[in-house]
Design a protein around this motif. Structure first.
Motif, PDB file in Angstrom:
ATOM      1  N   LEU A  28       1.064  -1.287   0.100  1.00  0.00           N
ATOM      2  CA  LEU A  28       0.062   0.197   0.068  1.00  0.00           C
ATOM      3  C   LEU A  28       0.799   1.255   0.129  1.00  0.00           C
ATOM      4  N   VAL A  29       0.750   2.148  -0.894  1.00  0.00           N
ATOM      5  CA  VAL A  29       1.312   3.435  -1.004  1.00  0.00           C
ATOM      6  C   VAL A  29       0.239   4.366  -0.980  1.00  0.00           C
ATOM      7  N   PHE A  30       0.073   5.400  -0.047  1.00  0.00           N
ATOM      8  CA  PHE A  30      -0.750   6.140  -0.113  1.00  0.00           C
ATOM      9  C   PHE A  30      -0.240   7.710   0.369  1.00  0.00           C
ATOM     10  N   SER A  31      -0.846   8.865   0.065  1.00  0.00           N
ATOM     11  CA  SER A  31      -0.403  10.142   0.209  1.00  0.00           C
ATOM     12  C   SER A  31      -1.756  10.609   1.002  1.00  0.00           C
ATOM     13  N   ASP A  32      -1.850  11.699   1.912  1.00  0.00           N
ATOM     14  CA  ASP A  32      -2.799  12.329   2.323  1.00  0.00           C
ATOM     15  C   ASP A  32      -2.569  13.800   2.774  1.00  0.00           C
ATOM     16  N   ILE A  33      -3.393  14.526   2.823  1.00  0.00           N
ATOM     17  CA  ILE A  33      -3.623  15.799   3.589  1.00  0.00           C
ATOM     18  C   ILE A  33      -4.110  15.635   5.000  1.00  0.00           C
ATOM     19  N   MET A  34      -3.334  15.990   6.005  1.00  0.00           N
ATOM     20  CA  MET A  34      -3.762  15.732   7.356  1.00  0.00           C
ATOM     21  C   MET A  34      -3.572  17.083   8.103  1.00  0.00           C
ATOM     22  N   GLY A  35      -4.148  16.895   9.289  1.00  0.00           N
ATOM     23  CA  GLY A  35      -3.946  17.973  10.362  1.00  0.00           C
ATOM     24  C   GLY A  35      -2.565  17.491  10.991  1.00  0.00           C
ATOM     25  N   ALA A  36      -1.691  18.495  11.343  1.00  0.00           N
ATOM     26  CA  ALA A  36      -0.475  18.128  11.976  1.00  0.00           C
ATOM     27  C   ALA A  36      -0.833  17.589  13.415  1.00  0.00           C
ATOM     28  N   THR A  82     -14.769  14.852   6.974  1.00  0.00           N
ATOM     29  CA  THR A  82     -15.245  14.887   8.403  1.00  0.00           C
ATOM     30  C   THR A  82     -14.280  15.189   9.391  1.00  0.00           C
ATOM     31  N   VAL A  83     -13.286  14.678   9.592  1.00  0.00           N
ATOM     32  CA  VAL A  83     -12.074  14.856  10.487  1.00  0.00           C
ATOM     33  C   VAL A  83     -11.081  14.535   9.717  1.00  0.00           C
ATOM     34  N   MET A  84     -10.266  15.336   9.931  1.00  0.00           N
ATOM     35  CA  MET A  84      -8.672  15.222   9.136  1.00  0.00           C
ATOM     36  C   MET A  84      -7.938  14.149  10.150  1.00  0.00           C
ATOM     37  N   GLY A  85      -7.342  13.240   9.410  1.00  0.00           N
ATOM     38  CA  GLY A  85      -6.479  12.208   9.867  1.00  0.00           C
ATOM     39  C   GLY A  85      -5.094  13.204  10.769  1.00  0.00           C
ATOM     40  N   ARG A  86      -4.330  12.333  11.315  1.00  0.00           N
ATOM     41  CA  ARG A  86      -3.157  12.982  11.563  1.00  0.00           C
ATOM     42  C   ARG A  86      -1.904  11.834  11.417  1.00  0.00           C
ATOM     43  N   PRO A  87      -0.839  12.248  11.177  1.00  0.00           N
ATOM     44  CA  PRO A  87       0.164  11.397  10.900  1.00  0.00           C
ATOM     45  C   PRO A  87       0.362  10.117  12.102  1.00  0.00           C
ATOM     46  N   GLU A 102       2.126  30.391  10.264  1.00  0.00           N
ATOM     47  CA  GLU A 102       2.003  30.602  11.439  1.00  0.00           C
ATOM     48  C   GLU A 102       1.907  29.448  12.178  1.00  0.00           C
ATOM     49  N   HIS A 103       1.229  28.581  12.102  1.00  0.00           N
ATOM     50  CA  HIS A 103       0.888  27.490  12.832  1.00  0.00           C
ATOM     51  C   HIS A 103       1.563  25.967  12.344  1.00  0.00           C
ATOM     52  N   ASN A 104       1.934  25.884  11.105  1.00  0.00           N
ATOM     53  CA  ASN A 104       2.396  24.556  10.402  1.00  0.00           C
ATOM     54  C   ASN A 104       1.128  23.649  10.852  1.00  0.00           C
ATOM     55  N   ALA A 105       0.028  24.149  10.502  1.00  0.00           N
ATOM     56  CA  ALA A 105      -1.225  23.429  10.958  1.00  0.00           C
ATOM     57  C   ALA A 105      -1.598  22.073  10.074  1.00  0.00           C
ATOM     58  N   PHE A 106      -1.286  21.988   8.856  1.00  0.00           N
ATOM     59  CA  PHE A 106      -1.358  20.696   8.047  1.00  0.00           C
ATOM     60  C   PHE A 106      -0.124  19.981   7.951  1.00  0.00           C
ATOM     61  N   ALA A 107      -0.296  18.913   7.678  1.00  0.00           N
ATOM     62  CA  ALA A 107       0.563  17.769   7.462  1.00  0.00           C
ATOM     63  C   ALA A 107       0.403  17.254   6.095  1.00  0.00           C
TER      64      ALA A 107
END
Length: 714
Positions: free
Chosen positions: A600-608, A626-631, A699-704
């Motif tokens: 499995l190889v997948f990318s995603d936009i997440m919350g940090a 619905t809810v963003m994943g986290r690493p 300002e927050h590096n909010a996204f991962a």
């Protein structure tokens, strides 16, 4: 055969090795012309001082002729090139060395890597006058013109055409010098590959793992295996290359050599050793990537040698080095320009707030990233030059492979890593999520919007990795696809024309098109958008790959077909799991449809990790999430789904720049998008949303954002 002391020797490269060789040649009575840059004034005034167990030496000012321009040196009998190999890339080598090349000049390159000798032959115009040397000399520069020499094992010298008499001439030039220990090799190419068999794996993995010493690689269960595999790939490439290029009986590298080299590498003496390329990386100086990593990998590909580990390391180093160079360009911006940009930012914000009220709409004319770039510069200056690899990734747009280091993730999971991905406050059912995804992505207008704004007109419609400062969204998005395919090949080499791939959430099919053309895979594209599926198949027909691709319309929130169990060798998914209402359930489904040993190889936009959901709410509301994943959550849930995580490639540092470029795409294509049927309100909302994303990320590096690789070990 000793060289006549009357012959003119030019040493080009005034680092530690170049100054050391110059000092030893001068000590032996040769007249040396030394090209210097930063140490020019110091050596001109004070000479060169060497502390050495082979005897200290002080070359007094005037005993060696120093220059800061090769035009002033002129043609020489011998040119010894002791530069870092990155100084020879592109047209730099020719411009630098040509003034010293005469009709009979011989060139000896004391550099590591593959392709150096061919470059020199091109400059000299005659392969018979090209020599290469591999110096096993431990010498460092303490201060301008001051060197510390620890030991010399040997300096092995060879001739490009392997002519014995010529080799002896080169050895003779250095034979009466202390602390050089010059000797001959019968095969220059083989000797270069033998040294690279150590340099590539230990320098390459040392950089990719974050700037670590040899012991951190050899003593780590996962990293040691990867490093040894790279060594074997290098040797396989070496032998194929030697056979391909040799005119006479070639000397190949034996299996015993590999075993001996690895045995030497795992000794305690090398535990704390940092290859010079790793030191350059840690210090923020340019990496010698072309001849040590990229050219060997190119030769492997040309000779059709399967080198997934070499390919992956070479690709990651390319991204790291180019991203760092781009950031350093930003750092040199003048104070006057900074002030002008800040003033422009204020104007842009005022313009961005202007929505049509009967008057002519004021269009923003510049993306809103300048002040944020300024903040990055200030943060870089605050941290200083001794920042860690992870800081480099955050500040400079690089990437890191944290999971390869096998770090204990319990601290990340402890607080919230085990919570469900499904939002307890969300009233959306699976079918609701699916219908909203279709609404967001699969109308004629929105398809055109995303293709323009996120894909730059191409079919790679997702976030992108920047390899150079001048790349736009299209190039960066294509880089992401290539990196994910490299990772797929690295984890488990793809069997050409046989591998079965599920492209989960395939969209317009950009990744599938590239994958099939590269590997000849059989791809099933699972996607909820009917119009996107039709466009995908139309493109496949144009590319002549329609026999390798089929489309299945479906909503993965309702599960995958029961008959697909144990069907696929690979599942590939790019920025799709963010739309899953129940991510653990989807990961379990992915494992079900993977064959044992499948990847499995997948990318995603997440919350940090550590960022609250409220900070991310404007993004989740707009993007049917619905809810963003986290690493850390994904890592935990992969484990719960019995999928073994192999690596995580953190590409978050690219997001701020990509958000800014998306904003610019909206601004630059505003009128055309209106003509496509998109409304002024829709576009203005996107401008405001993207402006907010740039600011929040700065300002927050909010996204991962990153790529996971995992294996079904069942």
């Amino acid at each position: 055969m000793l060289l006549s002391k009357s012959q003119k020797i030019a040493v080009v490269g005034g680092g530690a090795l170049g100054q050391y060789v110059s000092a030893r040649l001068t000590e032996a009575g040769h007249r040396v012309n030394l090209l210097l840059r930063s140490d020019y004034e110091a050596v001109k005034q004070r000479g060169i001082m060497v502390e050495s167990p082979d005897g200290n030496v002080h070359v007094k000012p005037g005993d060696v002729d120093v220059f800061n321009n090769t035009n002033d040196i002129g043609p020489a009998d011998w040119v010894i090139c002791a530069l870092k190999s990155n100084a020879l890339e592109k047209e730099n080598a020719k411009k630098l060395l040509e003034p010293c090349i005469g009709d009979h000049t011989r060139v000896l390159s004391l550099l590591n890597g593959i392709g150096i000798d061919e470059l020199m032959a091109d400059i000299v115009g005659d392969s018979s006058r090209v020599f290469g040397g591999l110096a096993y000399i431990a010498v460092s520069r303490k201060a301008p013109g001051q060197l510390s020499h620890v030991f010399t094992e040997k300096t092995t010298i060879g001739h490009m055409l392997n002519t014995k008499a010529e080799v002896q001439a080169a050895v003779g030039m250095l034979s009466d010098c202390k602390g050089i220990n010059a000797g001959a090799t019968e095969s220059l190419l083989t000797t270069r590959w033998e040294k690279l068999a150590w340099n590539f794996p230990f320098a390459g993995m040392g950089i990719v793992a974050g700037g670590v010493a040899c012991g951190a690689l050899t003593k780590h269960e996962k990293l040691s295996g990867i490093t040894f595999e790279i060594m074997k790939e290098v040797v396989a490439t070496a032998n194929a290359d030697i056979l391909h290029r040799s005119m006479e009986q070639p000397r190949l590298i034996s299996d015993e050599f590999v075993e001996q080299l690895w045995a030497m590498s795992v000794t305690e003496e090398l535990d704390g050793y940092l290859p010079s390329t790793v030191i350059d990386f840690k210090n923020g100086t340019p990496i010698e990537s072309e001849f040590i990593f990229h050219e060997p990998t190119r030769r492997a590909n040309e000779l059709k040698i399967d080198v997934p580990h070499m390919t992956m390391v070479s690709g990651l180093i390319d991204i790291l080095s180019t991203s760092r160079a781009s950031d350093m360009e930003h750092k040199t911006t003048t104070t006057k320009k900074k002030k002008k940009e800040e003033e422009q930012e204020i104007t842009n914000r005022h313009n961005a707030a202007g929505i049509s009220t009967g008057e002519k709409r004021v269009k923003p004319n510049k993306r809103h990233t300048v002040t944020n770039e300024e903040k990055k510069r200030k943060e870089f200056e605050r941290r200083g030059s001794s920042i860690t690899h992870r800081s480099c990734a955050v500040l400079m747009g690089g990437i890191s492979i944290s999971a390869l280091m096998g770090r204990n993730e319990s601290r990340l999971v402890a607080d919230y890593g085990r919570r469900s991905f499904t939002s307890s406050s969300s009233s959306s059912s699976d079918s609701d999520v699916g219908s909203k995804v279709v609404e967001q992505y699969d109308s004629e207008q929105t398809r055109q919007f995303y293709k323009t704004v996120m894909g730059g007109g191409g079919n790679d419609i997702h976030f992108g990795v920047f390899k150079s400062a001048d790349e736009g969204v299209r190039e960066a998005a294509a880089n992401t696809t290539e990196l994910m395919l490299d990772l797929m090949q690295w984890i488990k080499p793809v069997v050409p024309n046989a591998a079965q791939v599920l492209d989960l959430g395939s969209g317009h099919g950009g990744a599938t098109h590239t994958m099939v053309q590269r590997f000849g895979t059989q791809n099933l594209c699972f996607n909820i958008g009917s119009e996107q599926n039709d466009m995908n198949l139309e493109t496949c027909a144009k590319l002549g790959i329609e026999g390798n691709v089929s489309c299945h319309r479906g909503d993965f929130n309702l599960g995958l077909p029961e008959e697909w169990s144990d069907r696929f060798d690979y599942v590939y998914s790019c920025e799709v799991l963010c739309h899953a209402a129940d991510k653990p359930a989807l990961l379990a489904e992915i494992r079900r449809v993977l064959k044992p040993g499948g990847v499995l190889v997948f990318s995603d936009i997440m919350g940090a990790d550590g960022v609250s959901e409220e900070v991310l709410r404007p993004f989740t509301d707009r993007n049917t999430t619905t809810v963003m994943g986290r690493p850390s959550e994904y890592r935990y849930q992969l484990k719960e789904a019995a999928l073994r995580e192999v690596c995580y490639v953190d590409m978050s540092p690219n997001l701020e720049e990509f958000f800014g470029l998306m904003l610019k795409q909206v601004e630059d294509n505003y009128d055309n998008l209106l003509k496509e049927g998109l409304t002024d309100e829709y576009l203005q909302n996107w401008i405001n949303s993207l402006s907010d994303r740039v600011n929040v990320q700065a300002e927050h590096n909010a996204f991962a954002w990153g790529v996971f690789g995992a294996v079904n070990d069942a």
